[in-house]
Each structure stands twice: as structure tokens, then as C-alpha cells.
Scaffold this active site. Structure first.
Site, short mmCIF file in Angstrom:
data_model
loop_
_atom_site.label_atom_id
_atom_site.label_comp_id
_atom_site.label_asym_id
_atom_site.label_seq_id
_atom_site.Cartn_x
_atom_site.Cartn_y
_atom_site.Cartn_z
CG ASN A 1 4.69 -1.55 5.03
OD1 ASN A 1 5.79 -1.80 5.49
ND2 ASN A 1 3.76 -2.47 4.91
CB CYS B 1 -3.50 1.34 7.14
SG CYS B 1 -3.32 2.91 7.96
NE ARG B 2 -4.69 0.93 1.90
CZ ARG B 2 -4.65 1.59 0.75
NH1 ARG B 2 -5.62 1.41 -0.14
NH2 ARG B 2 -3.66 2.40 0.46
CB SER B 3 0.54 -3.51 3.06
OG SER B 3 1.24 -2.45 3.65
CG ASP C 1 -4.90 4.80 3.14
OD1 ASP C 1 -4.98 4.35 4.31
OD2 ASP C 1 -3.90 5.40 2.71
CB CYS D 1 -0.99 -0.02 1.16
SG CYS D 1 -0.27 0.08 2.81
#
Length: 165
Positions: A10, A12-14, A125, A7
Site C-alpha cells: 500500500n 506504490c500501485r494501490s 510492482d 497491493c
């Protein structure tokens, strides 16, 4: 199988996706699988995952000790899949890979594409959202996407072992 989640930062999502897939790797005893996560920007290099994401993972019995890092050219050669979270990630990943020689063989895709629902393939995000709602929505998409990814790829492995095409 080596999977890299990417993302923008690096944080939140990943890292959430990495934690979810690590849990599924253990749950399904996929000993030859490995996962990691990286960002497209250096904002969070060496920093723990965002607190709301860690809190949400904890609520689901998961955790991450990942420290942010940037994607490297070598990642495109070391991982079988490089999975972005949104179209901006996907476009940038494809541009980075196109500059490399020799051309990497990894598959660059959206993690959400494994859902099979066009309207859900983008994982927004949650960083700039208030409270936990954005993180919860992202987690649910990530969880289902990772489960579908594992189902699809373990089915392929079983078919290959059984001699089916």
C-alpha cells in the site's frame, strides 16, 4: 460503487490507483462512488505513499494524501470491488475472502483485467525499480485500467436506467 485497490504494501500501485480513480470520480461526477486502497502487509501502515509515486501523480496533476493501511475483513463486505495488482495479490485476496463467513459478495479481480489484454493484466510492482520508468509504466496501466473500469460501469448504469438488459 465502492472500489478498494490492494497491493502488497500500500505504498506504490494501490495509492496511485486510488488517486487516479478519485480523479475520474470527480471528472465524471460519480458522486455515489468511493475508493480507498490497502495493503496485504503492515510494512507501511501510517506512512505516506512512496515518493516516486507521489512525484509521478503530481506530474499528471493528481495527488494522494493516503496513509498506508492493511486490508481488513470488513473491507470485503464494505466494497463492491476489491482489485489487486498481480496474481500474488489476487490469490491472497481470494484466500482471505474464502475464510470469511458469511461469504463476502464483493468481486475480487485484477485491476488490469479491465484492459482486455491478457499480456497487460499484471501491473508489476515498481518499488524495487531504479528511477521513474517502473512507476511510469505502472501509472499508464493503472490509468487505462481505471478509465476502462469507469467506462464499463457507467455504461451498465446507463443501460439499467434506460431499461436495457
Amino acid at each position: 460503487m465502492k472500489v478498494l485497490f490492494v497491493c502488497i504494501g500500500n505504498t506504490c500501485r494501490s495509492p496511485m490507483a486510488e488517486a487516479v480513480l478519485n480523479h475520474l470520480i470527480v471528472k465524471h461526477q460519480l458522486d455515489d462512488w468511493h475508493t480507498d486502497s490497502a495493503g496485504l502487509r503492515d510494512w507501511n501502515v501510517g506512512i505516506e505513499a512512496q515518493g516516486r509515486g507521489q512525484q509521478l501523480l503530481k506530474q499528471h496533476g493528481l495527488k494522494t494524501t493516503h496513509l498506508g493501511r492493511m486490508i481488513t475483513s470488513q473491507d470485503f463486505y464494505e466494497f463492491d470491488y476489491v482489485l489487486g495488482m498481480d496474481n500474488s495479490n489476487l490469490s491472497e485476496l481470494r484466500q482471505l475472502a474464502a475464510r470469511l463467513e458469511p461469504r463476502p459478495q464483493c468481486k475480487i479481480m485484477l485491476l488490469g483485467s479491465f484492459l482486455g489484454r491478457k499480456e497487460d493484466e499484471i501491473i508489476p510492482d515498481p518499488y524495487f525499480t531504479q528511477g521513474m520508468a517502473g512507476f511510469h509504466a505502472a501509472y499508464l496501466q493503472i490509468q487505462e485500467s481505471c478509465e476502462r473500469f469507469v467506462q464499463q460501469h457507467t455504461r451498465k448504469e446507463k443501460d439499467l436506467l434506460a431499461g436495457s438488459p
